[in-house]
Motif scaffolding. Structure first.
Motif, PDB file in Angstrom:
ATOM      1  N   LEU A  35       6.177 -16.584 -12.076  1.00  0.00           N
ATOM      2  CA  LEU A  35       4.870 -17.119 -12.464  1.00  0.00           C
ATOM      3  C   LEU A  35       4.256 -17.944 -11.341  1.00  0.00           C
ATOM      4  N   TYR A  36       5.095 -18.573 -10.529  1.00  0.00           N
ATOM      5  CA  TYR A  36       4.615 -19.474  -9.492  1.00  0.00           C
ATOM      6  C   TYR A  36       4.506 -18.818  -8.123  1.00  0.00           C
ATOM      7  N   GLN A  37       5.173 -17.696  -7.923  1.00  0.00           N
ATOM      8  CA  GLN A  37       5.105 -16.940  -6.678  1.00  0.00           C
ATOM      9  C   GLN A  37       4.982 -15.451  -7.017  1.00  0.00           C
ATOM     10  N   PRO A  38       3.857 -15.035  -7.584  1.00  0.00           N
ATOM     11  CA  PRO A  38       3.729 -13.665  -8.092  1.00  0.00           C
ATOM     12  C   PRO A  38       3.772 -12.575  -7.033  1.00  0.00           C
ATOM     13  N   GLY A  39       3.568 -12.902  -5.777  1.00  0.00           N
ATOM     14  CA  GLY A  39       3.602 -11.906  -4.711  1.00  0.00           C
ATOM     15  C   GLY A  39       4.921 -11.862  -3.958  1.00  0.00           C
ATOM     16  N   HIS A  40       5.940 -12.581  -4.435  1.00  0.00           N
ATOM     17  CA  HIS A  40       7.218 -12.675  -3.738  1.00  0.00           C
ATOM     18  C   HIS A  40       8.287 -11.789  -4.372  1.00  0.00           C
ATOM     19  N   VAL A  41       9.161 -11.251  -3.519  1.00  0.00           N
ATOM     20  CA  VAL A  41      10.379 -10.583  -3.973  1.00  0.00           C
ATOM     21  C   VAL A  41      11.533 -11.526  -3.636  1.00  0.00           C
ATOM     22  N   PHE A  42      12.515 -11.580  -4.517  1.00  0.00           N
ATOM     23  CA  PHE A  42      13.673 -12.469  -4.373  1.00  0.00           C
ATOM     24  C   PHE A  42      14.939 -11.624  -4.326  1.00  0.00           C
ATOM     25  N   ILE A  54      17.378 -20.685  -1.726  1.00  0.00           N
ATOM     26  CA  ILE A  54      15.929 -20.846  -1.736  1.00  0.00           C
ATOM     27  C   ILE A  54      15.252 -20.034  -0.637  1.00  0.00           C
ATOM     28  N   ALA A  55      15.953 -19.749   0.450  1.00  0.00           N
ATOM     29  CA  ALA A  55      15.369 -18.981   1.555  1.00  0.00           C
ATOM     30  C   ALA A  55      15.356 -17.482   1.282  1.00  0.00           C
ATOM     31  N   PHE A  56      16.052 -17.027   0.250  1.00  0.00           N
ATOM     32  CA  PHE A  56      16.177 -15.594  -0.017  1.00  0.00           C
ATOM     33  C   PHE A  56      15.002 -15.091  -0.853  1.00  0.00           C
ATOM     34  N   ASN A  57      13.812 -15.195  -0.296  1.00  0.00           N
ATOM     35  CA  ASN A  57      12.614 -14.626  -0.912  1.00  0.00           C
ATOM     36  C   ASN A  57      11.624 -14.357   0.198  1.00  0.00           C
ATOM     37  N   GLN A  58      10.704 -13.467  -0.083  1.00  0.00           N
ATOM     38  CA  GLN A  58       9.715 -13.100   0.925  1.00  0.00           C
ATOM     39  C   GLN A  58       8.414 -12.716   0.243  1.00  0.00           C
ATOM     40  N   GLU A  59       7.301 -13.167   0.791  1.00  0.00           N
ATOM     41  CA  GLU A  59       6.003 -12.783   0.245  1.00  0.00           C
ATOM     42  C   GLU A  59       5.681 -11.358   0.681  1.00  0.00           C
ATOM     43  N   VAL A  60       5.404 -10.507  -0.283  1.00  0.00           N
ATOM     44  CA  VAL A  60       5.112  -9.099  -0.037  1.00  0.00           C
ATOM     45  C   VAL A  60       3.616  -8.841  -0.086  1.00  0.00           C
ATOM     46  N   CYS A  61       2.934  -9.498  -1.001  1.00  0.00           N
ATOM     47  CA  CYS A  61       1.499  -9.298  -1.179  1.00  0.00           C
ATOM     48  C   CYS A  61       0.882 -10.588  -1.673  1.00  0.00           C
ATOM     49  N   SER A  62      -0.427 -10.617  -1.747  1.00  0.00           N
ATOM     50  CA  SER A  62      -1.111 -11.832  -2.204  1.00  0.00           C
ATOM     51  C   SER A  62      -0.837 -12.058  -3.691  1.00  0.00           C
ATOM     52  N   PRO A  63      -0.928 -13.292  -4.156  1.00  0.00           N
ATOM     53  CA  PRO A  63      -0.688 -13.575  -5.570  1.00  0.00           C
ATOM     54  C   PRO A  63      -1.629 -12.840  -6.520  1.00  0.00           C
ATOM     55  N   SER A  64      -2.812 -12.445  -6.050  1.00  0.00           N
ATOM     56  CA  SER A  64      -3.733 -11.714  -6.924  1.00  0.00           C
ATOM     57  C   SER A  64      -3.260 -10.290  -7.174  1.00  0.00           C
ATOM     58  N   SER A  82       3.683  -3.433  -6.832  1.00  0.00           N
ATOM     59  CA  SER A  82       2.685  -4.426  -7.206  1.00  0.00           C
ATOM     60  C   SER A  82       1.730  -3.731  -8.171  1.00  0.00           C
ATOM     61  N   SER A  83       0.713  -4.448  -8.584  1.00  0.00           N
ATOM     62  CA  SER A  83      -0.276  -3.848  -9.471  1.00  0.00           C
ATOM     63  C   SER A  83      -1.159  -2.842  -8.729  1.00  0.00           C
ATOM     64  N   GLN A  84      -1.104  -2.820  -7.375  1.00  0.00           N
ATOM     65  CA  GLN A  84      -2.003  -1.947  -6.614  1.00  0.00           C
ATOM     66  C   GLN A  84      -1.314  -0.961  -5.680  1.00  0.00           C
ATOM     67  N   ARG A  85      -0.043  -1.177  -5.323  1.00  0.00           N
ATOM     68  CA  ARG A  85       0.669  -0.285  -4.399  1.00  0.00           C
ATOM     69  C   ARG A  85       2.159  -0.533  -4.507  1.00  0.00           C
ATOM     70  N   HIS A  86       2.942   0.182  -3.717  1.00  0.00           N
ATOM     71  CA  HIS A  86       4.380  -0.082  -3.728  1.00  0.00           C
ATOM     72  C   HIS A  86       4.947  -0.143  -2.316  1.00  0.00           C
ATOM     73  N   PHE A  87       6.128  -0.782  -2.216  1.00  0.00           N
ATOM     74  CA  PHE A  87       6.720  -1.128  -0.935  1.00  0.00           C
ATOM     75  C   PHE A  87       8.200  -0.759  -0.912  1.00  0.00           C
ATOM     76  N   ALA A  88       8.700  -0.398   0.260  1.00  0.00           N
ATOM     77  CA  ALA A  88      10.130  -0.147   0.476  1.00  0.00           C
ATOM     78  C   ALA A  88      10.751  -1.408   1.068  1.00  0.00           C
ATOM     79  N   ILE A  89      11.947  -1.760   0.584  1.00  0.00           N
ATOM     80  CA  ILE A  89      12.652  -2.957   1.045  1.00  0.00           C
ATOM     81  C   ILE A  89      13.883  -2.510   1.830  1.00  0.00           C
ATOM     82  N   TYR A  90      14.001  -2.984   3.068  1.00  0.00           N
ATOM     83  CA  TYR A  90      15.139  -2.654   3.928  1.00  0.00           C
ATOM     84  C   TYR A  90      15.848  -3.939   4.324  1.00  0.00           C
ATOM     85  N   PRO A  91      17.098  -4.119   3.893  1.00  0.00           N
ATOM     86  CA  PRO A  91      17.825  -5.333   4.292  1.00  0.00           C
ATOM     87  C   PRO A  91      18.080  -5.353   5.797  1.00  0.00           C
ATOM     88  N   ALA A  92      17.928  -6.528   6.397  1.00  0.00           N
ATOM     89  CA  ALA A  92      18.284  -6.719   7.796  1.00  0.00           C
ATOM     90  C   ALA A  92      19.789  -6.975   7.821  1.00  0.00           C
TER      91      ALA A  92
END
Length: 190
Positions: A35-42, A54-64, A82-92
């Motif tokens: 609810l507080y970071q709607p554009g983040h993946v954890f 706490i560092a294990f999150n990343q902003e993927v898109c804007s909160p809107s 997201s509500s508008q597109r999708h993303f691939a996640i690759y661990p470093a």
């Protein structure tokens, strides 16, 4: 009188509505829908689903453009919608406090639970129908026979034969599931 100011409070133990994984190589779970970071993946610590620094999150898109849900493909790819597109996640592999996140497709997820995986394919509901993807571009599986059931632009979905159009306002009831080669779409009708 003393006045206290907290510029950026850290809220611990905030539940996430969408969790998926584990990743087969790095053994982490992913989550989104804060609810507080709607554009983040954890994500969690490797091998410890109960710990998420706490560092294990990343902003993927804007909160809107809220992140809705994600999937883990059988081949080890993780995707988040997201509500508008999708993303691939690759661990470093050298440092799990950063993930590489790339846009994978131009279609978003309309309802948080209207997504499923089976046989290296993903099915998800967008604003105008149900789509199939292998993790990148997607194609409609409803346009050929069920086009009128779903809204298109300003035109609402319409009943068609014995099929009742889904009530798009009841997003929590729009659900996709996969079993034995079949994709099931459950919903409340208009």
């Amino acid at each position: 009188a003393v006045t206290w100011y907290i510029k950026e409070p850290i809220l611990l133990a905030q539940p996430l509505p969408a969790l998926w994984g584990p990743h087969p190589v790095v053994d982490v779970l992913f989550g989104c829908g804060s609810l507080y970071q709607p554009g983040h993946v954890f994500w969690t610590k490797p091998g410890n689903a109960g710990a998420a620094p706490i560092a294990f999150n990343q902003e993927v898109c804007s909160p809107s453009e809220q992140l809705m849900n994600g999937v883990m493909m059988p081949d080890g790819r993780s995707l988040v919608w997201s509500s508008q597109r999708h993303f691939a996640i690759y661990p470093a592999m050298n440092s799990l406090d950063v993930m590489t996140i790339l846009e994978a497709g131009k279609r978003g997820l309309f309802a948080r639970w209207a997504i499923c995986v089976g046989e290296n394919r993903i099915w998800f509901m967008s604003t105008d129908g149900i789509y199939e993807s292998a993790g990148g571009t997607s194609s409609s599986i409803t346009d050929a026979d069920l086009y009128v059931l779903f809204p298109h632009g300003e035109i609402a979905g319409q009943n068609f034969g014995d099929y009742i159009a889904p009530d798009m306002a009841q997003t929590a009831a729009l659900r996709l599931s996969y079993a034995s080669g079949w994709v099931y779409f459950d919903y409340i009708g208009t």
